[in-house]
Design an enzyme around this catalytic site. Structure first.
Site, PDB file in Angstrom:
ATOM      1  N   HIS A  86      34.951  42.538  31.359  1.00  0.00           N
ATOM      2  CA  HIS A  86      35.183  42.755  32.792  1.00  0.00           C
ATOM      3  C   HIS A  86      34.326  43.939  33.253  1.00  0.00           C
ATOM      4  CE1 HIS A  86      37.146  44.000  36.505  1.00  0.00           C
ATOM      5  NE2 HIS A  86      37.559  42.747  36.602  1.00  0.00           N
ATOM      6  N   GLU A 158      31.369  37.597  38.664  1.00  0.00           N
ATOM      7  CA  GLU A 158      31.999  38.610  39.510  1.00  0.00           C
ATOM      8  C   GLU A 158      30.964  39.671  39.891  1.00  0.00           C
ATOM      9  OE1 GLU A 158      36.512  38.911  38.964  1.00  0.00           O
ATOM     10  OE2 GLU A 158      35.647  40.083  37.365  1.00  0.00           O
TER      11      GLU A 158
HETATM   12  P1  PGA Z   1      39.626  41.808  43.107  1.00  0.00           P
HETATM   13  O1  PGA Z   1      39.342  41.927  41.536  1.00  0.00           O
HETATM   14  O2  PGA Z   1      40.135  40.419  43.367  1.00  0.00           O
HETATM   15  O3  PGA Z   1      40.621  42.876  43.411  1.00  0.00           O
HETATM   16  O4  PGA Z   1      38.306  42.033  43.786  1.00  0.00           O
HETATM   17  C1  PGA Z   1      38.807  40.868  40.822  1.00  0.00           C
HETATM   18  C2  PGA Z   1      38.601  41.275  39.386  1.00  0.00           C
HETATM   19  O5  PGA Z   1      38.321  42.451  39.139  1.00  0.00           O
HETATM   20  O6  PGA Z   1      38.711  40.451  38.472  1.00  0.00           O
END
Ligand code: PGA
Length: 238
Positions: A86, A158
């Site tokens: 992550h 992401e």
């Molecule tokens: P968020 O986080 O939906 O708060 O932007 C997503 C993540 O970090 O997986």
């Protein structure tokens, strides 16, 4: 819209024990997702019948690694999923691609379905480096993984600048990047991974996001913490 999108909630380091109890109670009729709570609370979610994942695993085996959780401990709890790499692990805890690769090998070899998170920073995006960065992450993170274990890998795209900021790339941008991720993995590794989108997904934008053709699901942070918001997301994608 394709049915059966994968939905994962990443609770990060949030909620106290009373809040977790309240959350489990509110979500008891909506269990069609994977929840990644703080490790401290994993057993409460398991005992309440939720699909559980962990937010991280140790790159080491068992032994003298204070504060870490090993893949064999995770397997022994019958936990089937783990986030790996992550962006908060990469950027706040200095996890390199080498560390992430070690973790991924450990996880997939133990049949943990691993959600490998990749994505560019704002600086990289502004320098038009998104594809290059993503390609490098994939190449480095997927090193030395046996072909037979590829099926244990899910990718989460992401963009770092979209996480927790309320900013989301355009539909076209998400579609293009996800297409690119699928293409390079297909070309170089010969498999078709599921690719999720994550970064400021919420109850208001999910209606638009779910229409992006090639996105196989969503990784949700902030909005998964609030039952009413998360239920709306669950209902929208189902
Ligand atoms: P968020 O986080 O939906 O708060 O932007 C997503 C993540 O970090 O997986």
């Amino acid at each position: 819209m394709e049915k059966n999108k994968i939905l994962i909630g990443n609770m990060k380091m949030n909620l106290t024990y009373p809040e977790v109890k309240n959350y489990i109670d509110k979500m008891k009729n909506y269990k069609d997702f994977i929840i990644c709570p703080s490790s401290l609370y994993v057993s409460y979610f398991i005992d309440s019948g939720f699909n559980v994942g962990v937010q991280n695993i140790s790159e080491y085996g068992q032994g003298a690694y204070t504060g870490e959780i090993s893949v064999s401990q995770i397997s022994s709890m019958n936990i089937k999923y783990s986030l790996i790499g992550h962006s908060e692990r990469r950027h706040k805890f200095n996890e390199t691609d080498e560390i992430i690769n070690n973790k991924l090998i450990k996880a997939v070899s133990n049949n943990i379905i691993s959600i490998l998170c990749i994505g560019e920073t704002l600086e990289e995006r502004d320098s038009s480096l998104t594809k290059e960065v993503i390609k490098k992450q994939i190449e480095n993170d997927l090193k030395n993984i046996e072909e037979s274990l590829y099926e244990n890998i899910i990718i989460a795209y992401e963009p770092v600048w979209a996480i927790g900021t309320g900013r989301v790339p355009s539909r076209e941008d998400i579609e293009e990047t996800v297409k690119y991720i699928k293409k390079i993995i297909n070309d170089n590794y010969g498999f078709n991974p599921k690719v999720l989108y994550g970064g400021s997904v919420n109850e208001n934008n999910i209606n638009d996001l779910k229409e992006i053709d090639n996105v196989d699901g969503f990784l949700v942070g902030g909005a998964c913490l609030v039952p009413d918001k998360f239920i709306k997301i669950i209902e929208t994608i189902n």
